[in-house]
Write a protein that holds these residues in place. Sequence first.
Motif, PDB file in Angstrom:
ATOM      1  N   ALA A 143       0.821  -1.212   0.000  1.00 44.74           N
ATOM      2  CA  ALA A 143       0.000   0.000   0.000  1.00 44.74           C
ATOM      3  C   ALA A 143       0.858   1.266   0.000  1.00 44.74           C
ATOM      4  O   ALA A 143       0.564   2.218  -0.723  1.00 44.74           O
ATOM      5  CB  ALA A 143      -0.943  -0.010   1.197  1.00 44.74           C
ATOM      6  N   ALA A 144       1.921   1.276   0.787  1.00 46.64           N
ATOM      7  CA  ALA A 144       2.768   2.479   0.862  1.00 46.64           C
ATOM      8  C   ALA A 144       3.386   2.808  -0.491  1.00 46.64           C
ATOM      9  O   ALA A 144       3.494   3.985  -0.856  1.00 46.64           O
ATOM     10  CB  ALA A 144       3.859   2.284   1.917  1.00 46.64           C
ATOM     11  N   GLU A 145       3.775   1.783  -1.241  1.00 45.76           N
ATOM     12  CA  GLU A 145       4.350   2.029  -2.572  1.00 45.76           C
ATOM     13  C   GLU A 145       3.302   2.561  -3.536  1.00 45.76           C
ATOM     14  O   GLU A 145       3.573   3.457  -4.332  1.00 45.76           O
ATOM     15  CB  GLU A 145       4.988   0.753  -3.121  1.00 45.76           C
ATOM     16  N   LEU A 146       2.088   2.012  -3.469  1.00 38.56           N
ATOM     17  CA  LEU A 146       1.020   2.502  -4.335  1.00 38.56           C
ATOM     18  C   LEU A 146       0.637   3.936  -3.986  1.00 38.56           C
ATOM     19  O   LEU A 146       0.372   4.750  -4.872  1.00 38.56           O
ATOM     20  CB  LEU A 146      -0.196   1.583  -4.244  1.00 38.56           C
ATOM     21  N   LEU A 147       0.628   4.261  -2.698  1.00 38.41           N
ATOM     22  CA  LEU A 147       0.348   5.645  -2.298  1.00 38.41           C
ATOM     23  C   LEU A 147       1.439   6.577  -2.830  1.00 38.41           C
ATOM     24  O   LEU A 147       1.153   7.676  -3.297  1.00 38.41           O
ATOM     25  CB  LEU A 147       0.250   5.752  -0.775  1.00 38.41           C
ATOM     26  N   GLY A 148       2.678   6.121  -2.765  1.00 38.58           N
ATOM     27  CA  GLY A 148       3.788   6.920  -3.279  1.00 38.58           C
ATOM     28  C   GLY A 148       3.744   7.115  -4.779  1.00 38.58           C
ATOM     29  O   GLY A 148       4.317   8.068  -5.312  1.00 38.58           O
ATOM     30  N   ALA A 149       3.057   6.204  -5.482  1.00 38.68           N
ATOM     31  CA  ALA A 149       2.954   6.281  -6.937  1.00 38.68           C
ATOM     32  C   ALA A 149       1.735   7.077  -7.405  1.00 38.68           C
ATOM     33  O   ALA A 149       1.537   7.231  -8.613  1.00 38.68           O
ATOM     34  CB  ALA A 149       2.903   4.868  -7.520  1.00 38.68           C
ATOM     35  N   LEU A 150       0.938   7.582  -6.469  1.00 40.33           N
ATOM     36  CA  LEU A 150      -0.210   8.396  -6.865  1.00 40.33           C
ATOM     37  C   LEU A 150       0.281   9.643  -7.596  1.00 40.33           C
ATOM     38  O   LEU A 150       1.416  10.092  -7.392  1.00 40.33           O
ATOM     39  CB  LEU A 150      -1.031   8.803  -5.639  1.00 40.33           C
ATOM     40  N   PRO A 151      -0.563  10.236  -8.436  1.00 34.91           N
ATOM     41  CA  PRO A 151      -0.161  11.444  -9.155  1.00 34.91           C
ATOM     42  C   PRO A 151       0.289  12.552  -8.195  1.00 34.91           C
ATOM     43  O   PRO A 151      -0.274  12.711  -7.108  1.00 34.91           O
ATOM     44  CB  PRO A 151      -1.433  11.861  -9.899  1.00 34.91           C
ATOM     45  N   ASP A 152       1.288  13.294  -8.614  1.00 37.68           N
ATOM     46  CA  ASP A 152       1.799  14.392  -7.795  1.00 37.68           C
ATOM     47  C   ASP A 152       0.706  15.386  -7.429  1.00 37.68           C
ATOM     48  O   ASP A 152       0.712  15.939  -6.334  1.00 37.68           O
ATOM     49  CB  ASP A 152       2.941  15.116  -8.513  1.00 37.68           C
ATOM     50  N   ALA A 153      -0.239  15.611  -8.331  1.00 40.70           N
ATOM     51  CA  ALA A 153      -1.318  16.565  -8.043  1.00 40.70           C
ATOM     52  C   ALA A 153      -2.109  16.147  -6.810  1.00 40.70           C
ATOM     53  O   ALA A 153      -2.620  16.992  -6.082  1.00 40.70           O
ATOM     54  CB  ALA A 153      -2.252  16.676  -9.250  1.00 40.70           C
TER      55      ALA A 153
ATOM     56  N   LYS B 238      -0.879  13.904  -4.257  1.00 40.85           N
ATOM     57  CA  LYS B 238      -0.078  13.707  -3.035  1.00 40.85           C
ATOM     58  C   LYS B 238       0.800  14.902  -2.658  1.00 40.85           C
ATOM     59  O   LYS B 238       1.378  14.904  -1.576  1.00 40.85           O
ATOM     60  CB  LYS B 238       0.769  12.444  -3.165  1.00 40.85           C
ATOM     61  N   ALA B 239       0.856  15.924  -3.500  1.00 42.49           N
ATOM     62  CA  ALA B 239       1.664  17.105  -3.180  1.00 42.49           C
ATOM     63  C   ALA B 239       1.181  17.734  -1.879  1.00 42.49           C
ATOM     64  O   ALA B 239      -0.011  17.941  -1.680  1.00 42.49           O
ATOM     65  CB  ALA B 239       1.598  18.118  -4.316  1.00 42.49           C
ATOM     66  N   GLY B 240       2.084  17.987  -0.977  1.00 40.74           N
ATOM     67  CA  GLY B 240       1.744  18.607   0.300  1.00 40.74           C
ATOM     68  C   GLY B 240       1.277  17.629   1.354  1.00 40.74           C
ATOM     69  O   GLY B 240       0.964  18.025   2.467  1.00 40.74           O
ATOM     70  N   LEU B 241       1.216  16.334   1.015  1.00 49.02           N
ATOM     71  CA  LEU B 241       0.790  15.326   1.977  1.00 49.02           C
ATOM     72  C   LEU B 241       2.008  14.548   2.470  1.00 49.02           C
ATOM     73  O   LEU B 241       2.965  14.353   1.736  1.00 49.02           O
ATOM     74  CB  LEU B 241      -0.210  14.353   1.346  1.00 49.02           C
ATOM     75  N   ALA B 242       1.940  14.117   3.704  1.00 50.41           N
ATOM     76  CA  ALA B 242       3.042  13.357   4.298  1.00 50.41           C
ATOM     77  C   ALA B 242       2.565  11.950   4.631  1.00 50.41           C
ATOM     78  O   ALA B 242       1.392  11.745   4.962  1.00 50.41           O
ATOM     79  CB  ALA B 242       3.522  14.054   5.567  1.00 50.41           C
ATOM     80  N   PRO B 243       3.470  10.978   4.562  1.00 53.86           N
ATOM     81  CA  PRO B 243       3.099   9.616   4.960  1.00 53.86           C
ATOM     82  C   PRO B 243       2.748   9.582   6.443  1.00 53.86           C
ATOM     83  O   PRO B 243       3.292  10.349   7.240  1.00 53.86           O
ATOM     84  CB  PRO B 243       4.367   8.798   4.708  1.00 53.86           C
ATOM     85  N   LEU B 244       1.817   8.701   6.807  1.00 58.63           N
ATOM     86  CA  LEU B 244       1.491   8.552   8.210  1.00 58.63           C
ATOM     87  C   LEU B 244       1.057   7.124   8.490  1.00 58.63           C
ATOM     88  O   LEU B 244       0.640   6.405   7.578  1.00 58.63           O
ATOM     89  CB  LEU B 244       0.400   9.530   8.658  1.00 58.63           C
ATOM     90  N   PHE B 245       1.193   6.719   9.737  1.00 61.56           N
ATOM     91  CA  PHE B 245       0.702   5.420  10.186  1.00 61.56           C
ATOM     92  C   PHE B 245      -0.811   5.507  10.242  1.00 61.56           C
ATOM     93  O   PHE B 245      -1.368   6.433  10.826  1.00 61.56           O
ATOM     94  CB  PHE B 245       1.272   5.089  11.568  1.00 61.56           C
ATOM     95  N   SER B 246      -1.468   4.553   9.627  1.00 66.02           N
ATOM     96  CA  SER B 246      -2.924   4.525   9.613  1.00 66.02           C
ATOM     97  C   SER B 246      -3.356   3.119  10.016  1.00 66.02           C
ATOM     98  O   SER B 246      -3.441   2.218   9.190  1.00 66.02           O
ATOM     99  CB  SER B 246      -3.431   4.894   8.209  1.00 66.02           C
ATOM    100  N   GLY B 247      -3.577   2.923  11.295  1.00 62.01           N
ATOM    101  CA  GLY B 247      -3.780   1.608  11.881  1.00 62.01           C
ATOM    102  C   GLY B 247      -4.832   0.738  11.230  1.00 62.01           C
ATOM    103  O   GLY B 247      -4.660  -0.466  11.137  1.00 62.01           O
TER     104      GLY B 247
END
Length: 135
Positions: free
Chosen positions: A24-34, A36-45
């Motif tokens: 999931a973390a890799e897929l989130l990182g591959a989302l379009p820049d538009a 995910k720009a300005g968003l930070a990774p976080l733990f989501s239990g």
Amino acid sequence: MRGLLIAAAIALSALSPAAMAEPAAELLGALPDAVKAGLAPLFSGNAIGQAGLNGQLQGTPDSVFSMVKQALANAGYSEQPIRTTKAGWGFSATWAVPAGVSVDATPAGKTAVLVTQATALGPDRVNLNIRFEGI
């Protein structure tokens, strides 16, 4: 013969979509820049892979939703309108993953969807949270 059948079963399981699933973390990182720009990774239990993105963005809930919808559609995600709620407070929407994409650690019997939720923090400021969940 039995050994050949076992070897064939192992080979087929290696080619199954589950074997090709991406974290999931890799897929989130591959989302379009538009998106995910300005968003930070976080733990989501409670999310698949316990990963998410979160942050504050300039814009109204409507403008952020429009940007997210367009960028995700261009990346192959499709909105599930039956699960979309929009109002002045923000929005919550789910998106089917692109064809051929599997999310690792999706619970058995569930389908992974991308969840986007935004909450208005002020007249031109929203908090956006993105994660994968199983439905």
